[in-house]
Design a protein around this motif. Sequence first.
Motif, short mmCIF file in Angstrom:
data_model
loop_
_atom_site.label_atom_id
_atom_site.label_comp_id
_atom_site.label_asym_id
_atom_site.label_seq_id
_atom_site.Cartn_x
_atom_site.Cartn_y
_atom_site.Cartn_z
N THR A 18 -10.94 51.86 75.37
CA THR A 18 -10.95 50.65 75.37
C THR A 18 -12.36 49.94 75.19
O THR A 18 -13.44 50.76 75.12
N GLY A 19 -12.45 48.75 74.80
CA GLY A 19 -13.65 47.80 74.48
C GLY A 19 -14.26 48.04 73.31
O GLY A 19 -15.37 47.63 73.09
N TYR A 20 -13.53 48.64 72.48
CA TYR A 20 -13.93 48.78 70.96
C TYR A 20 -13.27 47.39 70.42
O TYR A 20 -12.29 47.09 70.81
N LEU A 21 -13.55 47.51 69.08
CA LEU A 21 -12.85 46.23 68.33
C LEU A 21 -11.61 46.69 67.49
O LEU A 21 -11.06 46.36 66.57
N LEU A 22 -11.21 48.09 67.95
CA LEU A 22 -10.18 48.62 67.35
C LEU A 22 -8.89 48.72 68.54
O LEU A 22 -9.58 49.26 69.72
N PRO A 23 -8.00 48.95 68.13
CA PRO A 23 -6.86 49.42 69.29
C PRO A 23 -7.01 50.75 69.83
O PRO A 23 -7.37 51.78 69.15
N ALA A 24 -7.12 50.82 71.06
CA ALA A 24 -7.29 52.12 71.82
C ALA A 24 -6.18 53.35 71.21
O ALA A 24 -6.54 54.38 71.34
N GLU A 25 -5.22 52.86 71.05
CA GLU A 25 -3.91 53.74 70.89
C GLU A 25 -4.31 54.53 69.53
O GLU A 25 -3.89 55.56 69.43
N GLN A 26 -4.87 53.62 68.46
CA GLN A 26 -5.40 54.24 67.18
C GLN A 26 -6.47 55.57 67.54
O GLN A 26 -6.55 56.23 66.68
N LEU A 27 -7.29 55.32 68.50
CA LEU A 27 -8.64 56.13 68.59
C LEU A 27 -8.08 57.45 69.22
O LEU A 27 -8.69 58.42 68.92
N GLN A 28 -7.11 57.31 70.12
CA GLN A 28 -6.66 58.34 70.91
C GLN A 28 -6.09 59.62 70.19
O GLN A 28 -6.52 60.56 70.63
N THR A 29 -5.59 59.30 69.13
CA THR A 29 -4.99 60.31 68.09
C THR A 29 -5.72 61.22 67.41
O THR A 29 -5.70 62.31 66.79
N LEU A 30 -6.96 60.58 67.07
CA LEU A 30 -7.80 61.17 66.19
C LEU A 30 -8.59 62.22 66.58
O LEU A 30 -8.61 62.84 67.85
N ASP A 31 -8.99 63.25 65.56
CA ASP A 31 -9.73 64.32 66.34
C ASP A 31 -11.04 63.97 67.00
O ASP A 31 -11.56 62.81 66.87
#
Length: 193
Positions: A18-31
Amino acid sequence: WSDQGGYVRGFDATFDPTGYLLPAEQLQTLDPLFRWTLHAARQAWQDAGYPPQPETDRAGVILGNLSYPTRSYAELAESVWWALSKGEEPTGDGRERFMSGLPAHLVAQALGLQAGALSLDAACASSLYAIKLACDWLHDRKTDVMLAGGVNHADDLFLLGGFCAMNAMSMTGLSRPFHMDADGLVPAEGAGF
């Protein structure tokens, strides 16, 4: 052959998407390569005393990235290969195939750095070369603020297998750059800015 190296453990318990300018759920799935880069970049930005959102549109990022395939990329490639051989649709996050350049661009998007994002692979000198290029951008007045750093999360199949085949690994398992008793390298993973 050697399996000696420096490995990151327990990072998932530390990462806050959280706290980024991108959706948290998109970041969780990345390597982890992507998440380590985002985390380290945000820490460096905060440690430098900057506000969460840049006050200038002249801030950028340069990332040295050993661009060997990540484990997630290898799994995606395997998934695509198997699916196509069976006439099925592949599964997995297609963004994994951009493990070289996408981490720097995600940092720029996630932190609001609008002056540019660049990834480079200069092998062991990647992070130093990233710092040099960031200094050049500042010197040439292309930007006012730069983040520079490095990341590595190569799949061991490629990294250790390749360096072992070239007899480049340290037989003692010790990393001693520029030391007279250095006998090879000991790869490690992680991110730093």
